[in-house]
Structures are given as C-alpha cells and as structure tokens.
Design a protein around this motif. Structure first.
Motif, PDB file in Angstrom:
ATOM      1  N   ALA A   1     -21.873 -41.866 -29.059  1.00  0.00           N
ATOM      2  CA  ALA A   1     -20.639 -42.872 -29.404  1.00  0.00           C
ATOM      3  C   ALA A   1     -21.055 -44.223 -30.043  1.00  0.00           C
ATOM      4  CB  ALA A   1     -20.120 -42.975 -28.068  1.00  0.00           C
ATOM      5  N   ASP A   2     -22.247 -45.025 -29.540  1.00  0.00           N
ATOM      6  CA  ASP A   2     -22.372 -46.025 -29.987  1.00  0.00           C
ATOM      7  C   ASP A   2     -22.893 -46.042 -31.426  1.00  0.00           C
ATOM      8  OD1 ASP A   2     -22.053 -47.287 -27.408  1.00  0.00           O
ATOM      9  OD2 ASP A   2     -24.240 -46.955 -26.766  1.00  0.00           O
ATOM     10  N   VAL A   3     -23.595 -45.109 -31.847  1.00  0.00           N
ATOM     11  CA  VAL A   3     -24.046 -45.179 -33.344  1.00  0.00           C
ATOM     12  C   VAL A   3     -22.757 -44.804 -34.065  1.00  0.00           C
ATOM     13  CG1 VAL A   3     -25.252 -43.601 -35.052  1.00  0.00           C
ATOM     14  CG2 VAL A   3     -26.267 -44.192 -32.791  1.00  0.00           C
ATOM     15  N   ALA A   4     -21.883 -44.003 -33.660  1.00  0.00           N
ATOM     16  CA  ALA A   4     -20.646 -43.914 -34.555  1.00  0.00           C
ATOM     17  C   ALA A   4     -19.972 -45.022 -34.658  1.00  0.00           C
ATOM     18  CB  ALA A   4     -19.831 -42.782 -33.792  1.00  0.00           C
ATOM     19  N   HIS A   5     -19.973 -45.759 -33.499  1.00  0.00           N
ATOM     20  CA  HIS A   5     -19.107 -47.091 -33.487  1.00  0.00           C
ATOM     21  C   HIS A   5     -19.486 -47.921 -34.410  1.00  0.00           C
ATOM     22  CE1 HIS A   5     -16.761 -50.471 -32.373  1.00  0.00           C
ATOM     23  NE2 HIS A   5     -17.707 -51.060 -31.731  1.00  0.00           N
ATOM     24  N   GLU A   6     -21.054 -48.284 -34.080  1.00  0.00           N
ATOM     25  CA  GLU A   6     -21.786 -49.202 -35.009  1.00  0.00           C
ATOM     26  C   GLU A   6     -21.942 -49.081 -36.507  1.00  0.00           C
ATOM     27  OE1 GLU A   6     -23.102 -52.280 -33.828  1.00  0.00           O
ATOM     28  OE2 GLU A   6     -21.959 -51.787 -31.964  1.00  0.00           O
ATOM     29  N   LEU A   7     -21.988 -47.619 -37.104  1.00  0.00           N
ATOM     30  CA  LEU A   7     -22.126 -47.336 -38.189  1.00  0.00           C
ATOM     31  C   LEU A   7     -20.708 -47.422 -39.099  1.00  0.00           C
ATOM     32  CD1 LEU A   7     -24.644 -44.178 -38.318  1.00  0.00           C
ATOM     33  CD2 LEU A   7     -25.023 -46.631 -38.924  1.00  0.00           C
ATOM     34  N   ARG A   8     -19.723 -47.233 -38.199  1.00  0.00           N
ATOM     35  CA  ARG A   8     -18.407 -47.411 -38.844  1.00  0.00           C
ATOM     36  C   ARG A   8     -18.082 -48.522 -39.749  1.00  0.00           C
ATOM     37  NH1 ARG A   8     -15.536 -46.563 -34.508  1.00  0.00           N
ATOM     38  NH2 ARG A   8     -15.990 -44.214 -34.694  1.00  0.00           N
ATOM     39  N   THR A   9     -18.619 -49.843 -39.043  1.00  0.00           N
ATOM     40  CA  THR A   9     -18.055 -50.945 -39.786  1.00  0.00           C
ATOM     41  C   THR A   9     -18.854 -51.214 -41.413  1.00  0.00           C
ATOM     42  OG1 THR A   9     -17.584 -51.815 -37.715  1.00  0.00           O
ATOM     43  CG2 THR A   9     -17.951 -53.471 -39.812  1.00  0.00           C
ATOM     44  N   PRO A  10     -20.030 -51.097 -41.146  1.00  0.00           N
ATOM     45  CA  PRO A  10     -21.107 -51.165 -42.404  1.00  0.00           C
ATOM     46  C   PRO A  10     -20.321 -50.042 -43.687  1.00  0.00           C
ATOM     47  CG  PRO A  10     -22.382 -50.514 -40.879  1.00  0.00           C
ATOM     48  CD  PRO A  10     -21.018 -50.874 -40.127  1.00  0.00           C
ATOM     49  N   LEU A  11     -20.383 -48.883 -43.029  1.00  0.00           N
ATOM     50  CA  LEU A  11     -19.971 -47.665 -43.858  1.00  0.00           C
ATOM     51  C   LEU A  11     -18.494 -48.019 -44.432  1.00  0.00           C
ATOM     52  CD1 LEU A  11     -21.041 -44.597 -42.071  1.00  0.00           C
ATOM     53  CD2 LEU A  11     -22.080 -45.663 -44.145  1.00  0.00           C
ATOM     54  N   THR A  12     -17.434 -48.549 -43.464  1.00  0.00           N
ATOM     55  CA  THR A  12     -16.211 -48.911 -43.998  1.00  0.00           C
ATOM     56  C   THR A  12     -16.198 -50.038 -45.441  1.00  0.00           C
ATOM     57  OG1 THR A  12     -15.153 -48.227 -41.963  1.00  0.00           O
ATOM     58  CG2 THR A  12     -13.779 -49.657 -43.361  1.00  0.00           C
ATOM     59  N   VAL A  13     -17.143 -50.963 -45.038  1.00  0.00           N
ATOM     60  CA  VAL A  13     -17.314 -52.019 -45.883  1.00  0.00           C
ATOM     61  C   VAL A  13     -17.803 -51.633 -47.440  1.00  0.00           C
ATOM     62  CG1 VAL A  13     -18.373 -54.086 -46.431  1.00  0.00           C
ATOM     63  CG2 VAL A  13     -17.443 -53.834 -44.014  1.00  0.00           C
ATOM     64  N   LEU A  14     -18.709 -50.716 -47.171  1.00  0.00           N
ATOM     65  CA  LEU A  14     -19.466 -50.173 -48.289  1.00  0.00           C
ATOM     66  C   LEU A  14     -18.322 -49.231 -48.874  1.00  0.00           C
ATOM     67  CD1 LEU A  14     -23.072 -48.855 -47.409  1.00  0.00           C
ATOM     68  CD2 LEU A  14     -22.623 -50.562 -48.917  1.00  0.00           C
ATOM     69  N   GLN A  15     -17.806 -48.525 -48.225  1.00  0.00           N
ATOM     70  CA  GLN A  15     -16.820 -47.402 -49.209  1.00  0.00           C
ATOM     71  C   GLN A  15     -15.574 -48.346 -49.686  1.00  0.00           C
ATOM     72  OE1 GLN A  15     -15.618 -44.922 -45.881  1.00  0.00           O
ATOM     73  NE2 GLN A  15     -17.220 -43.428 -46.359  1.00  0.00           N
ATOM     74  N   GLY A  16     -15.008 -49.420 -49.032  1.00  0.00           N
ATOM     75  CA  GLY A  16     -13.955 -50.299 -49.679  1.00  0.00           C
ATOM     76  C   GLY A  16     -14.375 -51.140 -50.596  1.00  0.00           C
TER      77      GLY A  16
END
Length: 469
Positions: free
Chosen positions: A238-253
């Motif tokens: 859960a923590d990994v999914a939460h923490e990876l979501r932000t940088p991945l979202t920034v990269l994708q955006g």
C-alpha cells in the motif's frame, strides 16, 4: 485404523487386557502350585499351630500310637480342617503315613520323605520324629469338601467378573484418554489448514501435555509471526503504491503535455522529468534496503570502528551545508572511546540521516550537537538540535516508514519518509537501540540517542591483529 486415537485406544486396551490376564493367571498359578502349600505350612508351623500340637502329643505319649483317634476327636485343637483342597499327610520319621485327610483312604501308605513335595519336620528334643506335608488330591478323588469347593468356585467367579469388568472399563477409559490426548492435535491440524487458507488470525488453545502445549505455543508464535509479516507486506504494498503514484503521475502528465506540444521539449523540462526519475530510484533503493533490514538480511561488513573518527569524518561533510543554512555544528566526543564492532559505512549512513534530519528541522542561528559517552557495556551517540521539536503524540510513530511529522512537507524537504525507519533497522541490526526525546517546543528541539554494544577487548585485539596480517 491409521488414526492416532484408534492406535492409542488399542494400545491402552492391550495393556489393560494384558494386566487382567496376568492377574488371573497369577491367581490361578498361586492356587495351583507350591505357593499355596508353603503358605499353609507356614500357618501350621506358627506358635500353637498343628506342628507344635503334634510335637507335644509325641512328648506326652512317647510314640504316635492313637494319633488318628486323637486327631478325629480334637480336630479344632490340631487345626486339620480342609485348606483349599489340599490333602494333609502326617508321617513318622520313616515315611510311614500316620494320617491322610483324604476321605475313605486307609493310612497304610508310605512316603519318601526325601522327595516329599511340601513337608515340615516334627522335632522332639532335637530329633525328627515325623513330618507334616501337603499334597494335591489324586485324580481318582476329584471331589473336594463342600467348603473348599465353594471357596475355589467363588474365587474363580470373582476373578472372572473382575477380569471382564476391568477389561470393559479399561477399553472405555483407553478410548476416552486417547481421544482427549489427540484432541489438541486435531485442533492444531484444523488451525494449520485455516492458516493455509490465509486465516492468519486463527490460534489454538494451549492445553494438554507439556509436549502438546509446547507445540501449541510454537504454532501460535508462528501464526503471529506470519500475521505480522503479512501485515507488513500489505502495508508495504500500500505504501509503495501510494508513494509511487505521485512521481509517476508527474512523469505521465509532463510527457503527455510534451506530446501534445503544451510544454516545449527543452532542457528545463527534461531536468524536471529527470528529478522525478531520481526520486523514484531513491524510493526503490530505500524500500529495498528497508525490506532487507526487516527480514534480518541486511548485509553488514563488520569491522573495528573508532566512533570518534567516524563522527569527525561525517560532520566534515555537513560543514558547508550547515554554514549555508546558518546552523552551527558542535562535537563533544569523550576521549579514549572504546572500540565497537560494526559496519562503518552503515553507521556513517545512520549519522548522516540523523544530521540531515536535524538540519532540516533547524532554523537559522540554531545549533546541532553530536555527543558521545560510554559506560561498561554500552557506547552512546547522541544527535541534538534546538529546532522545532517533535510533538509527544508523534514520537511513537516516528520510526514507522513513510511517516512524516508535518504532513504538509513535500518530498523535496521531507525525503521519502523512510530515513528514520532505515536508521532504526540498521541500529538494531548491530544489536543496538535508538530512541528520541523531545519537549515538542520550538527552541528546545529533539535528541536522538543511539546505544551500541561495546566490543570485547580480547576480540578487538584479535580483529586488529588479523587485519594487520
């Protein structure tokens, strides 16, 4: 037949039945062999018994003449009543039968006294004048006196009833005991199947014998450990999914914006994307390191370490950064610090994380102090700042992964949230302990204390000699 309780029941039953058989056979053997004769003869030889009366008779009469008539008239005095179906034989010193208790048998008979099965001598003034003996009845006289036959038949009936009742009770008791002994094992098997079905909260009742209780305790400890590991695994995912979501979202955006030509493909945009990949790389590395530490698989290169050298070396790396932030670094190292056996790189990483954390929480004009001391068994390393402090409600969770005292802090200032969790794991991997104290007030700051076990002097000398070679 392959169930344990069935086998235990059969074993208990066999033991009970064997005991009953042994008792019955022993009773029959005692009733049929010379043991019976020896007991009766011992009674005859007791004070005032048949032997004493016969010896007295011989002294009074000087011979055995008239013995038969005297025995018939005084049977109570001479105690010649029937004794469990045995024949009473009285002979003179030559073996001539003077008296035979078998009904209708003449006394004109003779016995070889040297081969008399069971006999007691009749002594008068030190000379043997006769013998008292006991014999089994001959086959032509199978009928015993009524009293004796009644006693033996009653004894046989009682033994038969005792044997049967004891056998039935033994069978029932054996089944009950075997079921009670195997019940904890059956429940343990059911709990093991529940654990296999991911019901990790299942526990077994600790009961039964010491061995079964030990097994139940071990099972419950295993189940607790599995439940804890599963909780850690789920939290980590859960923590990994939460923490990876932000940088991945920034990269994708950003990448999508570049593809849509919203952002130009220039160096500044590439730099921002690169910063996000560095954050991802750091997060993955920290998670890998923490998972190794929690699994007690963190590789340590143990060596003899001088803590004062390590402190000065690490502090020197922060001099320019602290000066830029307007923070003073102070070192208070106790002279002649003893050696510790540790991974120098890992301890430097611990001190680096604590100094960086103290620097982030310090204000301009503040001070960070590194202090060392030791006692007989422990070396203490303290990092103290006079910054914002930590609220008391946050201290119990401070070493949890991804925990931040100030939720508003971003990852650029707050890191990945794994630093203190990694510090705690490294210190505990060295057999040490870390704690924190804080008043939660600005200006009083926080104090992190690391306690490490001292190295045995003999072991230290041996380690140094080995390194010198």
């Amino acid at each position: 037949m392959n169930r344990l309780w069935v086998r235990l029941s059969m074993a208990f039953s066999a033991v009970v039945l064997l005991g009953v058989v042994v008792i019955v056979l022993s009773s029959l053997i005692i009733a049929r062999t010379g043991i019976r004769e020896s007991i009766i003869l011992q009674d005859y030889q007791s004070e005032g018994g048949l032997v004493d009366n016969l010896e007295l008779y011989y002294k009074d009469h000087g011979s055995w003449d008239g013995l038969v008539d005297s025995l018939a008239q005084n049977s109570e005095v001479f105690a010649i009543g029937p004794r469990l179906g045995l024949i009473l034989i009285i002979t003179d010193d030559q073996g001539n039968v003077l008296y035979n208790s078998t009904p209708g048998v003449a006394t004109s008979d003779r016995r070889d006294v040297t081969r008399f099965p069971s006999a007691a001598p009749l002594l008068v003034d030190g000379d043997t004048k006769g013998y008292v003996g006991l014999e089994e009845p001959p086959s032509q006289f199978p009928l015993l006196p009524n009293q004796t036959r009644f006693v033996l038949e009653g004894l046989s009936t009682i033994l038969f009833l005792v044997g049967n009742i004891g056998g039935i009770i033994g069978l029932i008791f054996g089944v009950m005991v075997s079921r009670s002994l195997t019940a904890p094992l059956r429940r343990l098997a059911e709990a093991a199947r529940a654990i296999g079905a991911q019901n990790l909260s299942r526990r077994v009742k600790v009961e039964g014998t010491v061995e079964v209780m030990d097994m139940a305790n071990a099972f419950n400890e295993m189940a607790s450990a599995l439940e804890e590991k599963e909780t850690l695994r789920r939290n980590l995912v859960a923590d990994v999914a939460h923490e990876l979501r932000t940088p991945l979202t920034v990269l994708q955006g950003n990448l999508l914006a570049i593809l849509d030509e919203v952002y130009p493909m220039d160096n500044s945009e590439v730099a921002r994307l690169y910063d996000q990949t560095r954050l991802l790389s750091r997060l993955v590395e920290d998670l890998h390191e923490l998972s190794q530490a929690e699994a007690h698989q963190l590789p340590l290169k143990l060596d003899v370490v001088q803590i004062d050298d390590l402190v000065h070396t690490t502090i020197a790396k922060f001099d320019s950064l602290a000066e830029a932030e307007g923070v003073t670094l102070k070192v208070e190292v106790t002279p002649n610090l003893p050696l510790v056996l540790a991974d120098k790189g890992r301890l430097s990483q611990v001190l680096h994380n604590l100094l960086n954390n103290a620097l982030v929480h310090s204000t301009r004009g503040g001070q960070i102090t590194v202090h060392t001391e030791y006692n007989r068994d422990t070396l203490k390393l303290q990092v103290q700042d006079n910054g914002k402090g930590i609220p008391a409600a946050n201290i119990p969770y401070l070493f949890n992964r991804f925990y931040r005292v100030d939720p508003s802090r971003n990852r650029n200032t707050g890191g990945t949230g794994l630093g203190l969790a990694i510090v705690k794991a490294i210190v505990e991997a060295h057999g040490g302990h870390i704690s924190v104290t804080s008043e939660g007030k600005v200006g009083q700051g926080s104090t992190f204390t690391i306690e490490l076990p001292l190295m045995n002097p003999d072991k230290a000398v041996a380690q140094i000699n080995m390194e010198s070679k």
